[in-house]
Design an enzyme around this catalytic site. Sequence first.
Site, PDB file in Angstrom:
ATOM      1  N   LYS A  22       0.423  -1.371   0.204  1.00  0.00           N
ATOM      2  CA  LYS A  22      -0.018   0.134  -0.398  1.00  0.00           C
ATOM      3  C   LYS A  22       0.925   1.358   0.383  1.00  0.00           C
ATOM      4  O   LYS A  22       0.513   2.148  -0.717  1.00  0.00           O
ATOM      5  CB  LYS A  22      -0.896   0.147   1.293  1.00  0.00           C
ATOM      6  CG  LYS A  22      -1.936   1.128   1.227  1.00  0.00           C
ATOM      7  CD  LYS A  22      -2.398   1.300   2.914  1.00  0.00           C
ATOM      8  CE  LYS A  22      -1.962   1.915   3.864  1.00  0.00           C
ATOM      9  NZ  LYS A  22      -1.879   2.947   4.079  1.00  0.00           N
ATOM     10  N   ASN A  23       2.503   1.600   0.672  1.00  0.00           N
ATOM     11  CA  ASN A  23       2.394   2.436   0.888  1.00  0.00           C
ATOM     12  C   ASN A  23       3.579   3.003  -0.247  1.00  0.00           C
ATOM     13  O   ASN A  23       4.408   3.899  -0.070  1.00  0.00           O
ATOM     14  CB  ASN A  23       3.458   1.961   2.008  1.00  0.00           C
ATOM     15  CG  ASN A  23       2.677   2.344   3.493  1.00  0.00           C
ATOM     16  OD1 ASN A  23       1.387   2.832   3.238  1.00  0.00           O
ATOM     17  ND2 ASN A  23       3.322   3.049   4.888  1.00  0.00           N
ATOM     18  N   CYS A 116      -5.383  12.646  12.260  1.00  0.00           N
ATOM     19  CA  CYS A 116      -6.698  10.895  12.049  1.00  0.00           C
ATOM     20  C   CYS A 116      -6.262  10.547  13.338  1.00  0.00           C
ATOM     21  O   CYS A 116      -5.873  10.577  14.754  1.00  0.00           O
ATOM     22  CB  CYS A 116      -5.685  10.862  10.709  1.00  0.00           C
ATOM     23  SG  CYS A 116      -3.878   9.718  11.396  1.00  0.00           S
ATOM     24  N   ARG A 121      -0.973  13.911  12.293  1.00  0.00           N
ATOM     25  CA  ARG A 121       0.036  14.263  11.284  1.00  0.00           C
ATOM     26  C   ARG A 121       0.054  15.525  11.481  1.00  0.00           C
ATOM     27  O   ARG A 121      -0.351  15.947  10.071  1.00  0.00           O
ATOM     28  CB  ARG A 121      -0.991  13.367  10.712  1.00  0.00           C
ATOM     29  CG  ARG A 121      -1.388  11.899  10.782  1.00  0.00           C
ATOM     30  CD  ARG A 121      -1.535  11.284   9.487  1.00  0.00           C
ATOM     31  NE  ARG A 121      -0.511   9.644   9.691  1.00  0.00           N
ATOM     32  CZ  ARG A 121      -0.716   8.599   8.993  1.00  0.00           C
ATOM     33  NH1 ARG A 121      -0.552   8.659   8.138  1.00  0.00           N
ATOM     34  NH2 ARG A 121      -0.483   7.235   9.430  1.00  0.00           N
ATOM     35  N   ASP A 307       3.790   0.598  12.135  1.00  0.00           N
ATOM     36  CA  ASP A 307       2.800  -0.485  11.909  1.00  0.00           C
ATOM     37  C   ASP A 307       2.677  -1.662  12.183  1.00  0.00           C
ATOM     38  O   ASP A 307       1.909  -2.195  11.540  1.00  0.00           O
ATOM     39  CB  ASP A 307       2.477  -0.236   9.776  1.00  0.00           C
ATOM     40  CG  ASP A 307       2.659   1.277   9.640  1.00  0.00           C
ATOM     41  OD1 ASP A 307       2.224   1.882  10.107  1.00  0.00           O
ATOM     42  OD2 ASP A 307       3.233   1.355   7.816  1.00  0.00           O
ATOM     43  N   ARG A 399      -8.499  -0.519   4.404  1.00  0.00           N
ATOM     44  CA  ARG A 399      -7.062   0.404   3.130  1.00  0.00           C
ATOM     45  C   ARG A 399      -6.437  -0.035   2.954  1.00  0.00           C
ATOM     46  O   ARG A 399      -5.144   0.320   2.566  1.00  0.00           O
ATOM     47  CB  ARG A 399      -6.655   1.385   4.480  1.00  0.00           C
ATOM     48  CG  ARG A 399      -8.619   2.481   4.664  1.00  0.00           C
ATOM     49  CD  ARG A 399      -8.028   3.248   5.822  1.00  0.00           C
ATOM     50  NE  ARG A 399      -6.800   4.751   5.598  1.00  0.00           N
ATOM     51  CZ  ARG A 399      -5.674   4.276   5.991  1.00  0.00           C
ATOM     52  NH1 ARG A 399      -5.963   3.972   7.562  1.00  0.00           N
ATOM     53  NH2 ARG A 399      -4.546   4.273   5.858  1.00  0.00           N
TER      54      ARG A 399
END
Length: 427
Positions: A22-23, A116, A121, A307, A399
């Site tokens: 994803k990243n 978030c 952030r 993560d 996500r």
Amino acid sequence: MNKIIVKGGKSLNGEISVQGAKNSVLPILVATLLVNGISVIHNCPCLSDVDATIKILRYLGCSVLREGHTVTVDSSTMNRNDVPDELMREMRSSIVFLGGIMGRMGKAILSTPGGCEIGLRPIDLHLSAMEQFGARIINENGLIICSAEEKGLCGTRITLSFPSVGATENIILTAALSKGTTVIINAAREPEIIDLADFLNKCGAKIHGAGESTITVEGVLSLHSAEHTIIPDRIVASTYMIAAAMTGGSLTLKNVIPSHLGPIIQPLRESGCQVNIKGRKISLSSPKQLKRIKIIRTMPHPGFPTDAQAQMMALTTIADGTSVFIENIFESRYKHIGELLRFGAKIHAEGRMAVVEGVRNLNGANVKATDLRGGSAMILAGLRAAGITEISEIHHIDRGYEEPEKVLESLGADIKRVNENEKSTTE
Ligand code: UD1
């Protein structure tokens, strides 16, 4: 509203391949804006964050075709430089559009990304970098207007006070087509930065040193079309390794880059798992009883990734002994603790530290996904717990994980996704 329901206690065994990262895919899709032609990106995972990125690319005027895991972007038709608030809010990491749009158009109008689930952030490093390229920034009614239209963007030397992943990506994106050379000092070293640089270099960019803390970007006049395959997702790989470890199983991951997983393999070995690496395969077999992990400190790469903190914490809830976590990256990334307690876990958190006292067993619970990785920790706890676990708010999980219930089912888990309405009619 969908839910995931897990009947715990099954051991997970087998072989799976790991989805694209994803990243990596998000900044690389943004980078296609700089190409002014056609980019073909393979191994794009089917995730809601990828859908949100594609929506923004289309809003900007690009034509985007998605066929299975391949996304083709024609950015030659790009005709806007703004991203409206509702699209910015769909995805936390949409700030990376700042560098993509600036690099291509010299002016970008974005709304301020909100806070978030895992912390505030801030974007000060991103904005200060744009100013160092010579852009002027106006912050008005929640809009950031960033413009270098008068003088153009000029390469420069940028020192980051923290090796921010997003800020490093934004600087690379802006620098690729800027005049002169840009040097990033204290750049993020994550594998996803290397993947972004690899894609841009295939398009003709001149980026050196990605993966190290000093990156040099020599600006070029234009970039050409290219094809690229996204690297495997090291966090998804970690999550499935932890799933096997927690359920007393054995798992082989195909299609991984083992060097990306070093920071995860070390604590898994400390917990008593046997981990063997052969080429692009990793095999894990778990012990009868997991041992405590003395201390996990989340750090920028190559340290332990934030993560994977929630998932590793789920593992330590059933390990023998006391484990300590220190979260150094995000200030409020412990929301999953409240949910883990519902399974009968023993965790005490204070500030950036959490102390986990391992218990013999977890019991199934009704919990919610508090954020993406916190949500995956709920699945992990549910797989191990006795009885039924119901997880709500799973849009967070979608996500970053492509059909996790199918992957886990293929390994022997008793897990399903249900629609709330369907559930009430069948009960
Ligand atoms: C990226 C990852 C995310 C991961 C994180 C850290 C993507 C899409 N997301 O997020 O999954 O958890 O890296 O590995 O790649 N900071 C500032 N000012 C800034 C920018 C960041 O203070 O201008 C702070 C943040 O608040 C945070 C820390 O720096 O405390 C790390 O953030 P950063 O590396 O920028 O993370 P993201 O790029 O948002």
